[in-house]
Design a protein around this motif. Sequence first.
Motif, PDB file in Angstrom:
ATOM      1  N   GLY A 233       0.847  -1.190   0.000  1.00 27.89           N
ATOM      2  CA  GLY A 233       0.000   0.000   0.000  1.00 27.89           C
ATOM      3  C   GLY A 233       0.879   1.236   0.000  1.00 27.89           C
ATOM      4  O   GLY A 233       1.995   1.222  -0.559  1.00 27.89           O
ATOM      5  N   ILE A 234       0.421   2.260   0.611  1.00 26.11           N
ATOM      6  CA  ILE A 234       1.241   3.473   0.690  1.00 26.11           C
ATOM      7  C   ILE A 234       1.315   3.946   2.137  1.00 26.11           C
ATOM      8  O   ILE A 234       0.378   3.791   2.911  1.00 26.11           O
ATOM      9  N   ASP A 235       2.480   4.488   2.461  1.00 29.28           N
ATOM     10  CA  ASP A 235       2.672   5.133   3.754  1.00 29.28           C
ATOM     11  C   ASP A 235       2.694   6.642   3.543  1.00 29.28           C
ATOM     12  O   ASP A 235       3.048   7.135   2.458  1.00 29.28           O
ATOM     13  N   LEU A 236       2.327   7.364   4.571  1.00 32.84           N
ATOM     14  CA  LEU A 236       2.385   8.831   4.544  1.00 32.84           C
ATOM     15  C   LEU A 236       3.457   9.283   5.516  1.00 32.84           C
ATOM     16  O   LEU A 236       3.462   8.899   6.689  1.00 32.84           O
ATOM     17  N   GLN A 237       4.349  10.107   5.015  1.00 36.74           N
ATOM     18  CA  GLN A 237       5.375  10.700   5.866  1.00 36.74           C
ATOM     19  C   GLN A 237       5.246  12.216   5.806  1.00 36.74           C
ATOM     20  O   GLN A 237       5.204  12.796   4.722  1.00 36.74           O
ATOM     21  N   VAL A 238       5.144  12.850   6.988  1.00 38.56           N
ATOM     22  CA  VAL A 238       5.030  14.295   7.081  1.00 38.56           C
ATOM     23  C   VAL A 238       6.328  14.844   7.651  1.00 38.56           C
ATOM     24  O   VAL A 238       6.769  14.407   8.732  1.00 38.56           O
ATOM     25  N   VAL A 239       6.961  15.766   6.924  1.00 38.29           N
ATOM     26  CA  VAL A 239       8.213  16.362   7.395  1.00 38.29           C
ATOM     27  C   VAL A 239       8.043  17.879   7.474  1.00 38.29           C
ATOM     28  O   VAL A 239       7.258  18.483   6.722  1.00 38.29           O
ATOM     29  N   ASP A 240       8.779  18.508   8.404  1.00 39.08           N
ATOM     30  CA  ASP A 240       8.715  19.962   8.537  1.00 39.08           C
ATOM     31  C   ASP A 240       9.719  20.620   7.603  1.00 39.08           C
ATOM     32  O   ASP A 240      10.388  19.937   6.808  1.00 39.08           O
ATOM     33  N   SER A 241       9.829  21.943   7.695  1.00 38.28           N
ATOM     34  CA  SER A 241      10.690  22.682   6.772  1.00 38.28           C
ATOM     35  C   SER A 241      12.168  22.355   6.957  1.00 38.28           C
ATOM     36  O   SER A 241      12.981  22.591   6.054  1.00 38.28           O
ATOM     37  N   ALA A 242      12.538  21.790   8.119  1.00 40.70           N
ATOM     38  CA  ALA A 242      13.935  21.427   8.372  1.00 40.70           C
ATOM     39  C   ALA A 242      14.237  20.004   7.944  1.00 40.70           C
ATOM     40  O   ALA A 242      15.382  19.540   8.079  1.00 40.70           O
ATOM     41  N   GLY A 243      13.220  19.315   7.426  1.00 38.73           N
ATOM     42  CA  GLY A 243      13.413  17.936   7.005  1.00 38.73           C
ATOM     43  C   GLY A 243      13.202  16.923   8.104  1.00 38.73           C
ATOM     44  O   GLY A 243      13.394  15.712   7.888  1.00 38.73           O
ATOM     45  N   THR A 244      12.789  17.369   9.284  1.00 40.16           N
ATOM     46  CA  THR A 244      12.536  16.470  10.399  1.00 40.16           C
ATOM     47  C   THR A 244      11.165  15.808  10.231  1.00 40.16           C
ATOM     48  O   THR A 244      10.179  16.489   9.928  1.00 40.16           O
ATOM     49  N   VAL A 245      11.135  14.511  10.425  1.00 42.59           N
ATOM     50  CA  VAL A 245       9.867  13.787  10.283  1.00 42.59           C
ATOM     51  C   VAL A 245       8.948  14.144  11.444  1.00 42.59           C
ATOM     52  O   VAL A 245       9.300  13.969  12.612  1.00 42.59           O
ATOM     53  N   ALA A 246       7.763  14.650  11.109  1.00 41.65           N
ATOM     54  CA  ALA A 246       6.778  15.015  12.135  1.00 41.65           C
ATOM     55  C   ALA A 246       5.908  13.832  12.500  1.00 41.65           C
ATOM     56  O   ALA A 246       5.518  13.655  13.659  1.00 41.65           O
ATOM     57  N   THR A 247       5.578  13.011  11.509  1.00 41.80           N
ATOM     58  CA  THR A 247       4.788  11.797  11.776  1.00 41.80           C
ATOM     59  C   THR A 247       4.863  10.886  10.558  1.00 41.80           C
ATOM     60  O   THR A 247       5.143  11.325   9.433  1.00 41.80           O
ATOM     61  N   THR A 248       4.626   9.599  10.800  1.00 46.55           N
ATOM     62  CA  THR A 248       4.554   8.620   9.723  1.00 46.55           C
ATOM     63  C   THR A 248       3.299   7.782   9.921  1.00 46.55           C
ATOM     64  O   THR A 248       3.030   7.297  11.033  1.00 46.55           O
TER      65      THR A 248
END
Length: 400
Positions: A233-248
Amino acid sequence: MRISTGQMFQQSTNSILEKQSATNSIMGQISSGKRVETAGDDPVAAIAIDNLKQKNTLVEQYEKNIDYATNRLGLTESKIGSTETLIASMREQLLRGANGSLSSNERQMIADEMKQSLEELLSIANSQDESGNYLFAGTKTNNQPFAFDASGEIVYSGDSGIRKSVVASGIAMTTNIPGDTAFMNAANPLGDYGVNYLSSQQGEFNLTSAKITDETSHTADTYTFDFIDNGAGIDLQVVDSAGTVATTVTNFDATNSVSFNGIEVTLSGNPVAGDSFTIEPLETVSIFDAFNQAITFLESPDATTTAQGKSQLAQLLNDIDSGQNQVSTARSIAGNNLKGLESISSNHSEEKIINSSALSMLEDLDFAEAITEFEKQQLALNAISSVFSSVGSLSLFDYI
């Protein structure tokens, strides 16, 4: 008791003058139709009359203020009504231009129509009253409130100031709608963040909500949403402007909201692996910005046939609808104020009738009574004059 000739003449003269004064006073009352012309006529009534006249003078000033406020609000309401009609027409133009069967030249023609409509919308927003004051400039009525800046965006140079007019004791009614209230600060239909769809988008989806749910854990930033193939399937990765992962989010399901950093995001549709979009803080939207973006959208090649274009169109329509709701709310405010002014004006009219009735009872003359009194005084004056004439002609020598 002896009465000297001098005393007799003095008393007779005083009586004649007194009756003449009374007669003249009644003649003056008959001429003016007023029972109380000076405070000496009736001191108590004179005070009440003066108070009632002052009240009527104040009510008349309130009525002038109401006329001014009504004229301003009436013109404002009319201009906002024209804005509503124009916005509806421009929304139809956008939908017509978004037809995928149109050629780029046909879309450009519609975009040109929208540019003219945008100019007309700008002209309405810069409307002036009969004195040359700008209706939608807040308190900066001498300055044109809306204009294109160097980048082609429409900016607001007025303020949020409210002008009021005193229309009754303790009541000051708003007489204007600031331009930012009417045109600039519509609620962001997504909530607290705006969305930017990327040209690489392949799946048909759009953002439906992006709201701050927890201020204490919220961090304002630009966040990128990446959809990644996980094999099943697909995973969702959310990153902030600094490239830090906020959530997966593994095995992403669009029917479920995504929460991170005090933000809750909801999507509709079906993103595919490789799709991305970004969100950034956005409290309000402007109807001018929405139509500027709509024109750019129609001028973009194949904008209406790509997945990105379809998502952008949905967002544009949401922004336009929010702007139209804002304009309708501003018109409602003007309409409600006009209704309030009408009610207050009616109250003032009734108050003037009551005051005038009370004034009439206090100062208006009863002509029948006044004429009767005049005739009595005239008769008495004639009698005194006749007696004085007869007595004054008597002489002792006539009896010697």
